[in-house]
Design an enzyme around this catalytic site. Structure first.
Site, PDB file in Angstrom:
ATOM      1  N   GLU A 222      35.788  16.745  41.529  1.00 17.45           N
ATOM      2  CA  GLU A 222      34.358  16.169  40.918  1.00 17.45           C
ATOM      3  C   GLU A 222      33.886  15.854  42.461  1.00 17.45           C
ATOM      4  O   GLU A 222      34.612  15.363  43.419  1.00 17.45           O
ATOM      5  CB  GLU A 222      34.554  14.888  40.079  1.00 17.45           C
TER       6      GLU A 222
ATOM      7  N   CYS B 280      40.607   4.049  38.397  1.00 20.81           N
ATOM      8  CA  CYS B 280      41.640   4.968  38.653  1.00 20.81           C
ATOM      9  C   CYS B 280      42.301   5.060  40.051  1.00 20.81           C
ATOM     10  O   CYS B 280      43.092   5.247  40.434  1.00 20.81           O
ATOM     11  CB  CYS B 280      41.083   6.522  38.408  1.00 20.81           C
TER      12      CYS B 280
ATOM     13  N   GLU C 212      40.228  14.437  35.318  1.00 13.78           N
ATOM     14  CA  GLU C 212      40.342  13.644  36.181  1.00 13.78           C
ATOM     15  C   GLU C 212      41.168  12.425  35.579  1.00 13.78           C
ATOM     16  O   GLU C 212      40.733  11.476  34.686  1.00 13.78           O
ATOM     17  CB  GLU C 212      39.246  12.825  36.833  1.00 13.78           C
TER      18      GLU C 212
ATOM     19  N   ASN D   9      35.675   2.475  31.864  1.00 13.64           N
ATOM     20  CA  ASN D   9      36.107   1.862  32.940  1.00 13.64           C
ATOM     21  C   ASN D   9      34.863   1.858  34.048  1.00 13.64           C
ATOM     22  O   ASN D   9      34.677   0.702  34.369  1.00 13.64           O
ATOM     23  CB  ASN D   9      37.450   2.170  33.633  1.00 13.64           C
TER      24      ASN D   9
END
Length: 497
Positions: free
Chosen positions: A470, A289, A255, A159
């Site tokens: 992250e 996300c 994630e 994505n």
């Protein structure tokens, strides 16, 4: 050393292992989600033997790479960033065709990917510096230092492929690890090229790229020389990765998805709020996300907010990702298209107020790609399937609430906890509500990070939205482990004897 990209013909890429590109025996075709008949390119269909060769190359390169200085690594990362910048225009065209996000968004993503390599060194020396603790005149001391894991497997989704790749491999490499990178078969071309750029600048074996389907992923996760797995994707796949990793107690960093709530308080600026929520919810056709996935609005303001939101969403133009008029492209793949279409159809069947909006740029080509019009559901209920699930597409439910306490409870009533937002003219009130939301990140009066947020916020989630973090100065810590030395002096008499 500029890596030219020819976007006038299908791009054909092999595996990149131990500093060399290897011609494929079989390939994976990459189709354009704006025009599925269009072949964008091919990548090598890897095998478990390819994975073994890549991991062995990474393991062989690991000691020398770990021994390089922080200064040398930072200098090499600057060269990688420069090379990414040099091919940014061609890379944006290529990735828009394989990913489906409009070219302007991909172009900004490339800036972020190059920035990830440039910025990862800002705190590197501090993170790698050993800390010494002396106990006194007896000469005893403790030194606490941090060391790389060794070989890290980085598995990235389709994505936002370039920035997610850079956000993994830049800190992993900065920490002194070597990497085997596995792109998604739904958008592997740009990721493979980013990996190839990094691999050509770094010593052989430090970065390796292997493409493939399930066999490749399983071989990489289960390889005995892989010391950590960093995966971004869906929860179902993450559970599978964790089960495989458990056999060797391999460390994991995940994630995962989010079902981000936006709580609109009764003193919010509704026009600004509707505009910014639409920007977040329909960016990349909703395939992000951290994007607004459900909106909670005071019941007394539901009609006005719904009117403003529908007006804003109706200004979206849907078309080919390379059409400069398009502000939203197609969904990436047929499976995602069918999932979102099903959610919309079931909302209609349930009698909800479903509004399909936006302008279609080329109605004649609509069925040639994975297109959906942006959709809002203006009278959703908290228990609706569309609200409970992460839709990951261009459909946004709006839910009415009666009290602030009810809004907070509904926002927290989910298995996810990635990002969230609170909207209010009172920053103090918004901050109080934000503190009560169960998520890794909460933004006030936006659902996109500010420049300082982009730089400083550890990106990650609570609950089933992930394990680990992250970005920011903390992201590199995912790829370091502690090593401590406790030096104790011998008793004086025995030492003399």
């Amino acid at each position: 050393m500029t890596h030219a990209i020819d976007t006038t013909a299908p791009v054909r890429l092999g595996q990149f292992i131990d500093g060399r590109e290897q011609a494929p025996a079989a390939v994976i075709e990459v189709r354009n989600p704006s025009r599925v008949a269009h072949l964008v390119g091919t990548v090598a269909a890897g095998t478990s033997a390819d994975v073994d060769a890549a991991v062995r190359a990474a393991a062989a390169a690991a000691p020398a790479w770990a021994a390089t200085s922080a200064e040398d690594r930072i200098a090499l990362f600057a060269r990688i960033a420069d090379e990414i910048d040099a091919v940014a225009d061609e890379l944006a065209t290529l990735v828009a065709q394989e990913n489906g996000s409009v070219r302007e968004i991909i172009r900004r993503e490339i800036i972020g990917a190059a920035g990830a390599f440039r910025g990862v060194g800002d705190h590197l020396a501090d993170k790698l510096a050993p800390v010494r603790h002396d106990s006194g005149p007896d000469g005893a001391s403790v030194v606490v230092s941090r060391r790389p894991y060794g070989v890290v497997a980085c598995i990235v989704p389709w994505n936002a492929p370039l920035i997610l790749t850079a956000n993994k491999i830049a800190p992993a490499l900065a920490a002194g690890n070597t990497v085997v990178l596995k792109p998604s078969p739904f958008a592997p071309l740009g990721v493979t090229l980013i990996g190839r750029i990094a691999a050509s600048i770094l010593p052989a074996g430090v970065v390796n790229v292997v493409n493939g389907e399930g066999e490749v992923g399983a071989a990489l996760i289960g390889h005995p020389a892989v010391r950590k797995i960093s995966f971004t994707g869906g929860g179902q796949t993450a559970r599978h990765v964790m089960r495989q990793a458990a056999d060797r107690l391999t460390g994991v960093h995940f994630e995962l998805g989010g079902n981000d709530p936006a709580i609109v308080l009764d003193d919010a600026d509704l026009a600004v709020t509707a505009d910014r929520i639409a920007d977040s919810a329909f960016r990349r056709a909703g395939q992000v996300c951290f994007a607004v996935k459900r909106v909670y609005v005071p019941r007394a303001q539901l009609a006005e907010f719904g009117r403003l939101l529908a007006e804003r969403v109706d200004r979206i133009t849907v078309g080919d990702a390379l059409d400069p008029r398009a502000t939203m492209g197609p969904l990436n793949n047929a499976g995602q298209l069918e999932k979102v279409r099903g959610l919309r159809e079931r909302a209609v069947a349930a009698g909800r107020d479903v509004r399909e909006l936006g302008t279609v740029l080329d109605a004649g080509a609509w069925d040639e790609g994975h297109f959906l019009r942006p959709t809002v559901v203006l009278d959703a209920a908290h228990d609706d399937e569309l609200v409970r699930e992460e839709q990951f597409g261009p459909i946004l439910p709006v839910v009415a609430y009666d009290t602030e306490e009810e809004a907070i409870a509904m926002a927290n009533d989910t298995e996810y906890g990635l990002c969230s937002s609170v909207w209010s003219r009172s920053l103090e009130r918004a901050a109080r509500v934000a503190d009560r939301i169960e998520s890794g990140m909460t933004i006030v009066n936006s659902h996109l990070f500010s420049p300082v947020g982009t730089r400083e916020i550890p990106f990650g989630g609570w609950k089933q939205s992930g394990i680990g973090w992250e970005g920011s100065p903390y992201g590199i810590e995912e790829y370091l482990q502690f090593h401590s030395v406790d030096v104790q002096a011998l008793p004086q008499a025995r030492a003399q004897g």
